[in-house]
Design a protein around this motif. Structure first.
Motif, PDB file in Angstrom:
ATOM      1  N   PHE A 181       4.152   5.911  -2.760  1.00  0.00           N
ATOM      2  CA  PHE A 181       4.154   6.287  -1.185  1.00  0.00           C
ATOM      3  C   PHE A 181       3.842   7.685  -1.240  1.00  0.00           C
ATOM      4  O   PHE A 181       2.807   8.036  -0.160  1.00  0.00           O
ATOM      5  CB  PHE A 181       5.582   6.315  -0.899  1.00  0.00           C
ATOM      6  CG  PHE A 181       6.316   5.090  -0.156  1.00  0.00           C
ATOM      7  CD1 PHE A 181       5.586   4.705   0.840  1.00  0.00           C
ATOM      8  CD2 PHE A 181       7.190   4.268  -0.698  1.00  0.00           C
ATOM      9  CE1 PHE A 181       5.899   3.562   1.598  1.00  0.00           C
ATOM     10  CE2 PHE A 181       7.982   3.286   0.067  1.00  0.00           C
ATOM     11  CZ  PHE A 181       6.925   2.892   1.084  1.00  0.00           C
ATOM     12  N   SER A 182       4.218   8.725  -2.112  1.00  0.00           N
ATOM     13  CA  SER A 182       3.541  10.091  -1.832  1.00  0.00           C
ATOM     14  C   SER A 182       2.158  10.218  -1.808  1.00  0.00           C
ATOM     15  O   SER A 182       1.581  10.978  -1.193  1.00  0.00           O
ATOM     16  CB  SER A 182       4.253  10.983  -2.857  1.00  0.00           C
ATOM     17  OG  SER A 182       5.634  11.240  -2.542  1.00  0.00           O
ATOM     18  N   ALA A 183       1.441   9.531  -2.791  1.00  0.00           N
ATOM     19  CA  ALA A 183       0.003   9.541  -3.123  1.00  0.00           C
ATOM     20  C   ALA A 183      -0.440   8.827  -1.714  1.00  0.00           C
ATOM     21  O   ALA A 183      -1.748   9.384  -1.446  1.00  0.00           O
ATOM     22  CB  ALA A 183      -0.418   8.785  -4.107  1.00  0.00           C
ATOM     23  N   ALA A 184       0.075   7.629  -1.164  1.00  0.00           N
ATOM     24  CA  ALA A 184      -0.415   7.258   0.184  1.00  0.00           C
ATOM     25  C   ALA A 184      -0.415   8.562   1.228  1.00  0.00           C
ATOM     26  O   ALA A 184      -1.535   8.563   1.936  1.00  0.00           O
ATOM     27  CB  ALA A 184       0.407   6.169   0.552  1.00  0.00           C
ATOM     28  N   SER A 216      -8.867   1.273   1.582  1.00  0.00           N
ATOM     29  CA  SER A 216      -8.390   0.394   0.644  1.00  0.00           C
ATOM     30  C   SER A 216      -7.038   0.785  -0.253  1.00  0.00           C
ATOM     31  O   SER A 216      -5.946   0.274  -0.461  1.00  0.00           O
ATOM     32  CB  SER A 216      -9.440  -0.206  -0.004  1.00  0.00           C
ATOM     33  OG  SER A 216     -10.303  -0.988   0.747  1.00  0.00           O
ATOM     34  N   LEU A 217      -7.700   2.063  -0.682  1.00  0.00           N
ATOM     35  CA  LEU A 217      -6.538   2.653  -1.691  1.00  0.00           C
ATOM     36  C   LEU A 217      -5.203   3.301  -0.894  1.00  0.00           C
ATOM     37  O   LEU A 217      -4.252   2.782  -1.450  1.00  0.00           O
ATOM     38  CB  LEU A 217      -7.252   3.939  -2.263  1.00  0.00           C
ATOM     39  CG  LEU A 217      -6.198   4.919  -2.993  1.00  0.00           C
ATOM     40  CD1 LEU A 217      -6.016   4.315  -4.306  1.00  0.00           C
ATOM     41  CD2 LEU A 217      -6.863   6.154  -3.398  1.00  0.00           C
ATOM     42  N   TYR A 218      -5.388   3.534   0.465  1.00  0.00           N
ATOM     43  CA  TYR A 218      -4.106   4.045   1.106  1.00  0.00           C
ATOM     44  C   TYR A 218      -3.328   2.701   1.188  1.00  0.00           C
ATOM     45  O   TYR A 218      -2.388   2.648   1.138  1.00  0.00           O
ATOM     46  CB  TYR A 218      -4.501   4.359   2.459  1.00  0.00           C
ATOM     47  CG  TYR A 218      -3.640   4.659   3.436  1.00  0.00           C
ATOM     48  CD1 TYR A 218      -2.457   5.465   3.351  1.00  0.00           C
ATOM     49  CD2 TYR A 218      -3.132   3.542   4.397  1.00  0.00           C
ATOM     50  CE1 TYR A 218      -1.394   5.515   4.078  1.00  0.00           C
ATOM     51  CE2 TYR A 218      -2.218   3.422   5.102  1.00  0.00           C
ATOM     52  CZ  TYR A 218      -1.074   4.451   5.205  1.00  0.00           C
ATOM     53  OH  TYR A 218      -0.299   4.644   5.714  1.00  0.00           O
ATOM     54  N   SER A 219      -3.864   1.623   1.710  1.00  0.00           N
ATOM     55  CA  SER A 219      -3.095   0.519   2.102  1.00  0.00           C
ATOM     56  C   SER A 219      -2.500  -0.219   0.889  1.00  0.00           C
ATOM     57  O   SER A 219      -1.461  -0.546   0.891  1.00  0.00           O
ATOM     58  CB  SER A 219      -4.337  -0.617   2.497  1.00  0.00           C
ATOM     59  OG  SER A 219      -4.813  -0.070   3.535  1.00  0.00           O
TER      60      SER A 219
END
Length: 289
Positions: A181-184, A216-219
Motif C-alpha cells: 500500500f505504502s509503495a503504491a 501497472s505497478l501501482y495497480s
C-alpha cells in the motif's frame, strides 16, 4: 513567514495513514497472540508519525535546495515555494527525528531489546538519504523499495515484537500488504511527477519504468493487499473485513489505468492512503475478534 496551515501542508498530513496503519496492524497482531501492551503501542505510534513528518520535511528541504521543486504539480513545498528558509525546514525535520528517537529509546529501554537501536539508526539514515546527501537513493529508483520496508515490515513487526517479544505469521503477511500500500502511494506520487522529475534528472522508478509500466505497478501494489486478505481468511474468517477497503481502493486504480495525468492524479494519493487506513483498521479488528 509561513502560516501554521502551510507548515501542516508541508508535513503532508494526508499521507499519515502510511505511518498510522502499520502500528495499528502490529498492535492487532500483538492482540492475536495475547501480547498487546497499550502504552507501548502508543509510543510506537508516536515514533512512526514523528518519523514520517520528519521524512516529509527532509524531502522538502533536500528537493528544495536542489531546485527540483520549483514547479510543483502536487501539494505545497515550503522550500521550493520560497515560503520558508531551508534551514528552518531542515531544523523541523531534525526536531521530528529527535522526537521519534526519544520515544523509540523509551520503547527500547522498557522492552530490553537493545538491538532495536540499530533499526532506529538505519531508519533515520534511510529517511535522510532518500533525497539528501550527494547521491540520494530516491533519485536512483529505489524509493518504492525503501517505502515498502520502512512503512511495511519494519513498523508492523517492530510494533509487534516490542510488545510480545516474538513475530507471528499474521504480522509478517500483513506487513507485506501494508508495504505494498505504502509503495503504491509513492508510485502514484512519482507517476504524477514523472515528466518534471525526468527534466530535473530525478531517475525515480516511474521515470525508469515509463508511464505504462508504472501504472501497472501501482495497480498491482494496490490490489495485492486484498489477495493477502483472502489468504488470511483461510486462517481467520474475520480477516475478510479487510475487503471493505476495496470501496476506496478501486476508484484510484481505475483513475490510474484510465491514463490520468498531472493534477488528476492528486486525489489518487489521498484515496490510496485512505484505502490503506481502512484496510488496516478492518484487519486489526479482524485480528482482535
Amino acid at each position: 513567514m509561513a502560516t501554521v496551515a502551510q507548515w501542516m501542508a508541508g508535513a503532508r498530513v494526508r499521507t499519515l495513514p502510511n505511518s498510522v496503519s502499520p502500528v495499528l496492524v502490529g498492535a492487532g497482531a500483538a492482540v492475536a497472540i495475547d501480547g498487546f501492551v497499550w502504552w507501548q503501542s502508543v509510543l510506537a505510534l508516536l515514533v512512526a508519525v514523528a518519523f514520517q513528518v520528519g521524512v516529509n520535511y527532509a524531502n522538502d528541504y533536500s528537493d528544495g535546495i536542489r531546485g527540483t521543486d520549483t514547479e510543483r504539480v502536487g501539494p505545497l513545498r515550503l522550500v521550493g515555494s520560497g515560503l520558508v528558509p531551508p534551514g528552518a525546514v531542515r531544523a523541523a525535520a531534525f526536531a521530528c527525528f529527535g522526537f521519534a528517537c526519544v520515544a523509540g529509546l523509551v520503547l527500547v529501554l522498557t522492552s530490553g531489546h537493545w538491538w532495536l537501536l540499530i533499526v532506529g539508526v538505519v531508519s533515520v539514515l534511510g529517511a535522510w538519504f532518500y533525497t539528501g546527501g550527494k547521491n540520494p537513493y530516491g533519485y536512483l529508483g529505489f524509493g518504492e523499495l525503501a517505502v515498502f520496508l520502512f512503512f511495511g515490515p519494519i513498523p508492523v513487526l517492530g510494533t509487534l515484537y516490542v510488545q510480545s517479544g516474538r513475530i507471528s505469521w499474521l504480522g509478517v503477511v500483513a506487513s507485506v500488504a501494508l508495504g505494498c500500500f505504502s509503495a503504491a502511494v509513492l508510485a502514484a506520487n512519482n507517476l504524477r511527477d514523472r515528466p518534471k522529475d525526468a527534466e530535473a534528472g530525478k531517475r525515480t522508478l516511474a521515470v525508469r519504468l515509463g508511464d505504462t509500466r508504472t501504472r501497472s505497478l501501482y495497480s498491482v501494489l494496490t490490489l495485492l493487499p486484498f489477495v493477502v486478505t483472502l489468504g488470511l481468511a483461510f486462517i481467520n474468517p474475520w480477516m475478510l473485513l479487510g475487503l471493505v477497503a476495496t470501496v476506496k481502493a478501486m476508484p484510484p486504480v481505475r483513475t490510474v489505468l484510465s491514463g490520468a495525468t498531472g493534477p488528476a492524479l492528486i486525489p489518487v494519493l489521498k484515496d490510496t492512503a485512505l484505502a490503506m487506513l481502512i484496510w488496516a483498521v478492518a484487519t486489526t479488528l479482524g485480528a482482535v475478534l
